[in-house]
Design an enzyme around this catalytic site. Sequence first.
Site, PDB file in Angstrom:
ATOM      1  N   LYS A 155       0.890   4.085  -3.071  1.00 28.23           N
ATOM      2  CA  LYS A 155       0.362   5.510  -2.827  1.00 28.23           C
ATOM      3  C   LYS A 155       1.722   6.355  -2.918  1.00 28.23           C
ATOM      4  O   LYS A 155       1.510   7.642  -3.435  1.00 28.23           O
ATOM      5  CB  LYS A 155       0.169   5.596  -1.262  1.00 28.23           C
ATOM      6  CG  LYS A 155      -1.183   5.061  -1.033  1.00 28.23           C
ATOM      7  CD  LYS A 155      -2.251   5.568  -1.737  1.00 28.23           C
ATOM      8  CE  LYS A 155      -3.642   5.227  -1.531  1.00 28.23           C
ATOM      9  NZ  LYS A 155      -5.096   5.464  -2.317  1.00 28.23           N
ATOM     10  N   THR A 193     -12.614   4.925   7.193  1.00 26.31           N
ATOM     11  CA  THR A 193     -13.335   4.612   6.226  1.00 26.31           C
ATOM     12  C   THR A 193     -13.453   2.888   6.583  1.00 26.31           C
ATOM     13  O   THR A 193     -12.675   2.514   7.577  1.00 26.31           O
ATOM     14  CB  THR A 193     -12.638   4.736   4.797  1.00 26.31           C
ATOM     15  OG1 THR A 193     -11.159   4.072   4.961  1.00 26.31           O
ATOM     16  CG2 THR A 193     -12.392   6.102   4.671  1.00 26.31           C
ATOM     17  N   TYR A 233       0.678  -1.206   0.090  1.00 20.51           N
ATOM     18  CA  TYR A 233       0.108   0.059   0.056  1.00 20.51           C
ATOM     19  C   TYR A 233       0.717   1.172  -0.076  1.00 20.51           C
ATOM     20  O   TYR A 233       0.509   2.363  -0.745  1.00 20.51           O
ATOM     21  CB  TYR A 233      -1.041  -0.091   1.363  1.00 20.51           C
ATOM     22  CG  TYR A 233      -1.834   1.031   1.476  1.00 20.51           C
ATOM     23  CD1 TYR A 233      -2.985   1.328   0.456  1.00 20.51           C
ATOM     24  CD2 TYR A 233      -1.646   2.117   2.422  1.00 20.51           C
ATOM     25  CE1 TYR A 233      -3.782   2.414   0.845  1.00 20.51           C
ATOM     26  CE2 TYR A 233      -2.475   3.255   2.400  1.00 20.51           C
ATOM     27  CZ  TYR A 233      -3.626   3.369   1.941  1.00 20.51           C
ATOM     28  OH  TYR A 233      -4.485   4.470   2.013  1.00 20.51           O
TER      29      TYR A 233
END
Length: 322
Positions: free
Chosen positions: A193, A223, A189
């Site tokens: 990113k 989230t 990740y």
Amino acid sequence: MTDVKPIGENGGVGGVGGGGGLCAGRVVAVTGAGRGLGRAHALAYAAEGAKVVVNDLGVGLDGAPAPDSPAAQVVQEIRASGGDAVAHGGDIATSEGAASLVAAAVDTFGRLDTLVNNAGFLRDRMLVNLDEDDWDAVMRVHLKGHFLPLKHAAAYWRAESKAGRTPAARVVNTSSGAGLLGSVGQGNYSAAKAGILGLTLVAAAEMGRYGVQVNAIAPAARTRMTEATFAETMAAPGADAFDAMAPENVSPLVVWLGSGAAADGVTGRVFEVEAGRITVMEGWRPGPTVDKEERWTPTGAGDAARELLARAAAPGGVYGAS
């Protein structure tokens, strides 16, 4: 496709509120807009008068298909408030799906003004336990899922510019604090990113000639991805307290960056957004340096590096590092 209408700041009928708002008449596509940040962005754009293409594949946190996509529910919310929106269920990490996202905007609303790249999911593992499939899956959705919609939108905007209809086009990419500093257990990740930041800078430099501005945000919000990984930090507060981690806190800046004249001239920038705080990130800049003007020996290079590090600012900490 339908006939392409000229792109303009107020070239169409506005959405929520009878046509007013910062994005009145603009057409905005938001990926991963069925839940979380994407949903908040889609609703916020509609509230400012934009017509919205709500993209969501309807998958779980690990990218596996879910039984029902929530995109239609967000469209219903927008329409119930007097706005205009259409659902798109294509996979934006494929060329066909990304092309169909742009086509959905043009076929339905006559043009595309703003692209918000937001879709993503997590497959967290420490590096020694990170499978190749988990690496590839996260890279595919986050990094390729930014590149392909950007590529197809750029082709559309370039054609518009060459036809004499120079757009006031905007792209907002979604990075992360993990992309800025790294995050323990999120090597895939974090790398994806960080790659989005590099892609943002290149796209801003290449696409400016066509009337396109490209920026990125590094948001912190509650989230499905973050509430499990950072449960304590992301917990909702008690009644009447400011909900610092609500995804809706991030959307105002995203709406402004995706607007027309209001954000004119802002491109190639990265903003960290959390709660009520907005920070302009200044990225890699040269620190202390030394030039011997001839080749170093390994020992000499090491001594020089030690001396430079003693004069350099301390590096930022990696999230989750002990």
